[in-house]
Scaffold this motif. Structure first.
Motif, PDB file in Angstrom:
ATOM      1  N   ILE A 543      -4.021  -0.212 -26.602  1.00  0.00           N
ATOM      2  CA  ILE A 543      -4.363   0.980 -27.387  1.00  0.00           C
ATOM      3  C   ILE A 543      -3.213   1.982 -27.349  1.00  0.00           C
ATOM      4  CG2 ILE A 543      -5.900   2.980 -27.486  1.00  0.00           C
ATOM      5  CD1 ILE A 543      -8.112   1.135 -26.356  1.00  0.00           C
ATOM      6  N   LEU A 544      -2.717   2.266 -26.153  1.00  0.00           N
ATOM      7  CA  LEU A 544      -1.632   3.237 -26.021  1.00  0.00           C
ATOM      8  C   LEU A 544      -0.375   2.757 -26.731  1.00  0.00           C
ATOM      9  CD1 LEU A 544      -2.159   4.307 -22.292  1.00  0.00           C
ATOM     10  CD2 LEU A 544      -2.648   5.660 -24.329  1.00  0.00           C
ATOM     11  N   SER A 545      -0.066   1.453 -26.633  1.00  0.00           N
ATOM     12  CA  SER A 545       1.139   0.923 -27.281  1.00  0.00           C
ATOM     13  C   SER A 545       1.043   1.057 -28.796  1.00  0.00           C
ATOM     14  CB  SER A 545       1.341  -0.541 -26.886  1.00  0.00           C
ATOM     15  OG  SER A 545       1.589  -0.652 -25.503  1.00  0.00           O
ATOM     16  N   ASN A 546      -0.127   0.761 -29.366  1.00  0.00           N
ATOM     17  CA  ASN A 546      -0.284   0.893 -30.823  1.00  0.00           C
ATOM     18  C   ASN A 546      -0.075   2.334 -31.266  1.00  0.00           C
ATOM     19  OD1 ASN A 546      -0.784  -1.818 -31.192  1.00  0.00           O
ATOM     20  ND2 ASN A 546      -3.010  -1.596 -31.183  1.00  0.00           N
ATOM     21  N   LEU A 547      -0.663   3.282 -30.541  1.00  0.00           N
ATOM     22  CA  LEU A 547      -0.540   4.685 -30.930  1.00  0.00           C
ATOM     23  C   LEU A 547       0.884   5.190 -30.723  1.00  0.00           C
ATOM     24  CD1 LEU A 547      -3.888   6.133 -29.488  1.00  0.00           C
ATOM     25  CD2 LEU A 547      -3.386   5.448 -31.836  1.00  0.00           C
ATOM     26  N   ILE A 548       1.503   4.768 -29.606  1.00  0.00           N
ATOM     27  CA  ILE A 548       2.871   5.222 -29.322  1.00  0.00           C
ATOM     28  C   ILE A 548       3.846   4.649 -30.339  1.00  0.00           C
ATOM     29  CG2 ILE A 548       4.751   5.100 -27.659  1.00  0.00           C
ATOM     30  CD1 ILE A 548       2.607   5.217 -25.438  1.00  0.00           C
ATOM     31  N   SER A 549       3.697   3.362 -30.697  1.00  0.00           N
ATOM     32  CA  SER A 549       4.622   2.747 -31.651  1.00  0.00           C
ATOM     33  C   SER A 549       4.503   3.425 -33.016  1.00  0.00           C
ATOM     34  CB  SER A 549       4.332   1.255 -31.772  1.00  0.00           C
ATOM     35  OG  SER A 549       3.018   1.027 -32.274  1.00  0.00           O
ATOM     36  N   ASN A 550       3.297   3.766 -33.428  1.00  0.00           N
ATOM     37  CA  ASN A 550       3.138   4.486 -34.698  1.00  0.00           C
ATOM     38  C   ASN A 550       3.807   5.853 -34.624  1.00  0.00           C
ATOM     39  OD1 ASN A 550       1.733   2.460 -35.978  1.00  0.00           O
ATOM     40  ND2 ASN A 550      -0.288   3.300 -35.505  1.00  0.00           N
ATOM     41  N   ALA A 551       3.673   6.541 -33.486  1.00  0.00           N
ATOM     42  CA  ALA A 551       4.304   7.852 -33.335  1.00  0.00           C
ATOM     43  C   ALA A 551       5.821   7.736 -33.397  1.00  0.00           C
ATOM     44  CB  ALA A 551       3.861   8.494 -32.029  1.00  0.00           C
ATOM     45  N   PHE A 552       6.367   6.677 -32.784  1.00  0.00           N
ATOM     46  CA  PHE A 552       7.818   6.452 -32.852  1.00  0.00           C
ATOM     47  C   PHE A 552       8.279   6.243 -34.288  1.00  0.00           C
ATOM     48  CE2 PHE A 552       8.049   4.782 -28.234  1.00  0.00           C
ATOM     49  CZ  PHE A 552       8.356   6.051 -27.782  1.00  0.00           C
ATOM     50  N   LYS A 553       7.482   5.478 -35.072  1.00  0.00           N
ATOM     51  CA  LYS A 553       7.898   5.140 -36.438  1.00  0.00           C
ATOM     52  C   LYS A 553       8.049   6.385 -37.314  1.00  0.00           C
ATOM     53  CE  LYS A 553       5.697   0.579 -36.475  1.00  0.00           C
ATOM     54  NZ  LYS A 553       4.623  -0.243 -37.094  1.00  0.00           N
ATOM     55  N   TYR A 554       7.185   7.382 -37.086  1.00  0.00           N
ATOM     56  CA  TYR A 554       7.181   8.537 -37.982  1.00  0.00           C
ATOM     57  C   TYR A 554       7.844   9.759 -37.373  1.00  0.00           C
ATOM     58  CZ  TYR A 554       4.018   5.915 -40.981  1.00  0.00           C
ATOM     59  OH  TYR A 554       3.487   4.975 -41.809  1.00  0.00           O
ATOM     60  N   SER A 555       8.384   9.654 -36.125  1.00  0.00           N
ATOM     61  CA  SER A 555       9.064  10.796 -35.521  1.00  0.00           C
ATOM     62  C   SER A 555      10.505  10.856 -36.000  1.00  0.00           C
ATOM     63  CB  SER A 555       9.034  10.692 -33.991  1.00  0.00           C
ATOM     64  OG  SER A 555       7.699  10.794 -33.531  1.00  0.00           O
ATOM     65  N   PRO A 556      11.042  12.035 -36.246  1.00  0.00           N
ATOM     66  CA  PRO A 556      12.444  12.165 -36.670  1.00  0.00           C
ATOM     67  C   PRO A 556      13.390  11.882 -35.504  1.00  0.00           C
ATOM     68  CG  PRO A 556      11.470  14.322 -36.337  1.00  0.00           C
ATOM     69  CD  PRO A 556      10.362  13.330 -36.173  1.00  0.00           C
ATOM     70  N   LYS A 557      14.600  11.535 -35.820  1.00  0.00           N
ATOM     71  CA  LYS A 557      15.585  11.289 -34.782  1.00  0.00           C
ATOM     72  C   LYS A 557      15.800  12.562 -33.970  1.00  0.00           C
ATOM     73  CE  LYS A 557      18.197   7.597 -37.017  1.00  0.00           C
ATOM     74  NZ  LYS A 557      19.546   7.156 -37.470  1.00  0.00           N
ATOM     75  N   GLY A 558      15.888  12.385 -32.638  1.00  0.00           N
ATOM     76  CA  GLY A 558      16.027  13.523 -31.750  1.00  0.00           C
ATOM     77  C   GLY A 558      14.704  14.149 -31.375  1.00  0.00           C
ATOM     78  N   GLY A 559      13.596  13.657 -31.933  1.00  0.00           N
ATOM     79  CA  GLY A 559      12.293  14.201 -31.618  1.00  0.00           C
ATOM     80  C   GLY A 559      11.731  13.590 -30.355  1.00  0.00           C
ATOM     81  N   GLN A 560      10.478  13.900 -30.096  1.00  0.00           N
ATOM     82  CA  GLN A 560       9.831  13.361 -28.917  1.00  0.00           C
ATOM     83  C   GLN A 560       8.358  13.098 -29.199  1.00  0.00           C
ATOM     84  OE1 GLN A 560      10.007  16.140 -25.682  1.00  0.00           O
ATOM     85  NE2 GLN A 560       8.477  17.524 -26.558  1.00  0.00           N
ATOM     86  N   VAL A 561       7.824  12.150 -28.448  1.00  0.00           N
ATOM     87  CA  VAL A 561       6.406  11.797 -28.507  1.00  0.00           C
ATOM     88  C   VAL A 561       5.813  12.156 -27.154  1.00  0.00           C
ATOM     89  CG1 VAL A 561       4.730   9.939 -28.739  1.00  0.00           C
ATOM     90  CG2 VAL A 561       6.747   9.987 -30.219  1.00  0.00           C
ATOM     91  N   VAL A 562       4.701  12.895 -27.187  1.00  0.00           N
ATOM     92  CA  VAL A 562       4.070  13.358 -25.963  1.00  0.00           C
ATOM     93  C   VAL A 562       2.760  12.613 -25.793  1.00  0.00           C
ATOM     94  CG1 VAL A 562       3.159  15.341 -24.718  1.00  0.00           C
ATOM     95  CG2 VAL A 562       5.133  15.619 -26.245  1.00  0.00           C
ATOM     96  N   ILE A 563       2.582  12.024 -24.607  1.00  0.00           N
ATOM     97  CA  ILE A 563       1.308  11.396 -24.291  1.00  0.00           C
ATOM     98  C   ILE A 563       0.732  12.106 -23.075  1.00  0.00           C
ATOM     99  CG2 ILE A 563       2.059   9.176 -25.215  1.00  0.00           C
ATOM    100  CD1 ILE A 563       2.315   8.181 -22.327  1.00  0.00           C
ATOM    101  N   GLY A 564      -0.560  11.993 -22.899  1.00  0.00           N
ATOM    102  CA  GLY A 564      -1.186  12.643 -21.756  1.00  0.00           C
ATOM    103  C   GLY A 564      -2.678  12.384 -21.750  1.00  0.00           C
ATOM    104  N   ALA A 565      -3.336  12.985 -20.779  1.00  0.00           N
ATOM    105  CA  ALA A 565      -4.784  12.837 -20.636  1.00  0.00           C
ATOM    106  C   ALA A 565      -5.315  14.075 -19.946  1.00  0.00           C
ATOM    107  CB  ALA A 565      -5.129  11.581 -19.848  1.00  0.00           C
TER     108      ALA A 565
END
Length: 656
Positions: A543-565
């Protein structure tokens, strides 16, 4: 004819022509009523006018007769008095006063019609009078004296009315001649008729209030006028009094004559109008009831035609259904089967179909539930050696206190063949495609790791592209196999307590390299969280990998993806947040569907199979959680843009 065509073919309401005719008839009746009332009032008016004229004529006649009779009596009494006077009574006033004064006064007082009394000698001089002021006066120039001298005994003369000097009353002079046995004139006796005399006669006749009475002499002078104010008279009657040559005129005003008429007219109009309105109301109510009855009958006919049309449509649809349908009850009064059911059971009518199916399924009384599914094997009519697998769904319905069986027969042979073909395909994919892809991907990785530096630049690019496409193809195969396992209820999920912090760190370790290739950092928002969730470790990482990979695909270069709970009561909320373009409003409703169509423009849309979020949702739900997202879309003008996917899983310590 369909019910739609039937409803179009018949109007919603009855034609309004009959209603127009009815109200036109009512209007005609109203006009006739008012015309009739006007004619009746006019006729009644003429009748009242005629009656008033007759009443006036009758009263004038009675009054004239009363005056005439009264004067005749007075004349007789006066002749009696005059006949008793001696011949020497006219020789001098003294002699009359000495011998006959009291007697004359007494006799004159008995004659009610006489107002005063005067004795004149043949030369016209007053020799005696009830009024002393007249004695000695010469009245030879008076018309009544002149007329009396020419009359015979027993007759009298009447002169024009005069006004008395002392009282101002209107008096009508009268005179009688006095002759001896030889007919020689000895003198004249004169008197007068006062207004009180005529007034007393009116009282005796009980004159109706409002009448106007006038006594007119021959020369037009009034001898008497009643006290009633002289209003404008429209009805009058005149009668002559022959004995004294006077005329009695009786008149009546319009208001007086029509007083009873208007009262009668108002009562008649009110009563007739009330009766007419009542009759009209009854007619209108009867008309309304008739229209309602007609509309009810028309509606009944319309509903009957609709019911017949609906029944025809239902029979057509019932017989055209692709699945077999059989309906029956325990008493046998209800037996119905469509064409497909009769074909599957190889029978020709409904009774045979019901008899055949009742021999293949348990009785209704033995059903433990209101719906049961039975598998039947029926012989194929075209191939006696072949059998048709049939799924029979039996539903027990309770209608009108009876149990009714509703059976649906479905040929599941094609479905079973399709399932078998699908299973064979998945097996082939698993063995014939997944294994080679795994080997190919591993070989390409080894080749890049050992010989990347020795390869020419063009060959290294080709190896990299082949490795990437092999990974994509392997992901697609794994997604298809996962969906197959979900659909076939073969997805193995083993739930156990999982450390949330450890799961987040493992997700970062596993997916950071994919983000580094796209120049996007992956960070944990709250790495110190202390909580455990009930989840399958492998599926949680998927589940986390699917959501993270989608976030990577649409994030601009130099951006960041934040995960947490974070902990929320008895649940733990996981989230994956990016600062990409966001999800436009037009595509949010289909985001979790399989093989989702592209929701972004071409320059924004990332490549993918369209299965990742559908699989992710299934995995979250299978582990007792929920998933959703919040987004701000740049395409919709929302700034700053970005998307956050979050899902919840139950806490292990809360369950404990």
């Amino acid at each position: 004819m369909s019910t739609l065509e039937l409803s179009k073919g018949m109007p919603d309401r009855l034609p309004a022509r009959s209603g127009f005719r009815f109200y036109a008839f009512i209007a005609t009746l109203v006009a006739i009523f008012f015309l009739g009332m006007a004619a009746l009032i006019a006729s009644d008016y003429r009748r009242y006018a005629t009656r008033a004229e007759l009443q006036l004529g009758h009263f004038a006649e009675l009054y004239s007769q009363a005056v005439d009779s009264s004067l005749a009596i007075a004349n007789l009494e006066m002749e009696k008095v005059l006949g008793l006077l001696p011949d020497n009574a006219f020789e001098g006033t003294r002699w009359v006063d000495d011998d006959y004064s009291n007697w004359i006064r007494g006799e004159i007082a008995k004659i009610q019609q006489i107002d005063s009394f005067v004795l004149l000698n043949p030369q016209g001089r007053v020799i005696w009078a009830t009024a002393q002021g007249l004695v000695g006066q010469n009245l030879s120039d008076r018309e009544y004296f002149k007329k009396a001298k020419l009359l015979d005994t027993g007759r009298f003369a009447v002169d024009v009315p005069i006004l008395a000097r002392g009282s101002g009353r209107r008096l009508t002079p009268m005179a009688w001649p006095l002759r001896d046995e030889d007919g020689e004139l000895r003198g004249v006796a004169a008197s007068s008729l006062g207004e009180a005399y005529f007034e007393d006669l009116l009282n005796l006749e009980e004159m109706q209030d409002g009448l106007h009475v006038e006594i007119i002499t021959a020369n037009g002078e009034p001898a008497f006028v009643s006290d009633v104010p002289p209003e404008v008279a429209i009805f009058s009657a005149t009668r002559r009094i022959p004995s004294i040559g006077l005329e009695a005129t009786v008149s009546m005003s319009r208001a007086m004559a029509m007083q009873g008429f208007w009262q009668r007219t108002i009562v008649i109009v009110l009563v007739a109008t009330g009766l007419f309105i009542t009759a009209l109301g009854a007619a209108i109510q009867a008309r309304k009831r008739s229209v309602l009855l007609t509309e009810s009958l028309w509606r009944s006919e319309f509903d009957r035609r609709r019911i017949n049309a609906a029944k025809t449509e239902f029979d057509t649809i019932f017989d055209s259904v692709g699945d077999g349908i059989i309906v029956f009850d325990e008493t046998g009064s209800l037996r119905r089967a469509n064409l497909r059911a009769r074909a599957l059971l190889d029978v020709s009518n409904d009774a045979q179909a019901v008899q055949r199916i009742r021999g293949l399924i348990p009785a209704l009384s033995r059903m433990t539930a209101d719906e049961e599914v039975h598998r039947l094997s029926l012989q194929d009519g075209d191939d006696p050696e072949a059998e048709i697998p049939i799924q029979c769904r039996v539903m027990r319905l309770h209608l009108h206190g009876e149990d009714i069986a509703y059976c649906v027969l479905e040929d599941v042979g094609s479905q079973e063949r399709l399932v078998a073909a699908r299973a064979a395909f998945i097996t082939s994919v698993n063995h014939e495609l997944r294994t080679p892809l795994t080997s190919l991907s591993g070989a390409l990785d080894i080749l890049q790791a050992r010989f990347a530096e020795a390869m020419p630049e063009g060959a290294a690019k080709l190896i990299t592209m082949a490795s990437r496409n092999a990974d994509r193809l392997l992901v697609l195969v794994n997604d298809i196999l996962t969906l197959q396992a979900i659909d076939q209820k073969q997805l193995n999920i083993t739930v156990k307590p999982v450390d949330v912090r450890h799961a987040l760190n493992e997700a970062v370790t596993t997916n950071s390299s994919y983000g580094s290739a796209r120049e996007v950092r992956l960070v944990v928002s709250q790495p110190e969280i202390e909580a455990h969730v009930l989840a399958d470790t492998t599926r949680l990482q998927q589940i986390l990998s699917n959501l993270i990979s989608n976030a990577f695909k649409y994030s601009p270069k130099g951006g960041q993806v934040v995960i947490g709970a974070e902990c929320q009561g008895d649940k733990v909320r996981f989230f994956v947040r990016d600062d990409g373009p966001g999800i436009p409003a037009t595509g949010r409703g289909q985001l979790f569907e399989r093989f989702t169509k592209p929701i972004h423009s071409r320059k924004v849309q990332a490549s993918g199979t369209g299965l990742g979020l559908a699989i992710t949702q299934e995995l979250v739900i299978r582990q007792g959680g929920e998933i959703d997202f919040a987004t701000r879309s740049a395409e919709d003008g929302e700034e700053p843009s970005g998307t956050e996917f979050f899902f919840t899983l139950p806490r292990a310590d809360a369950q404990a």
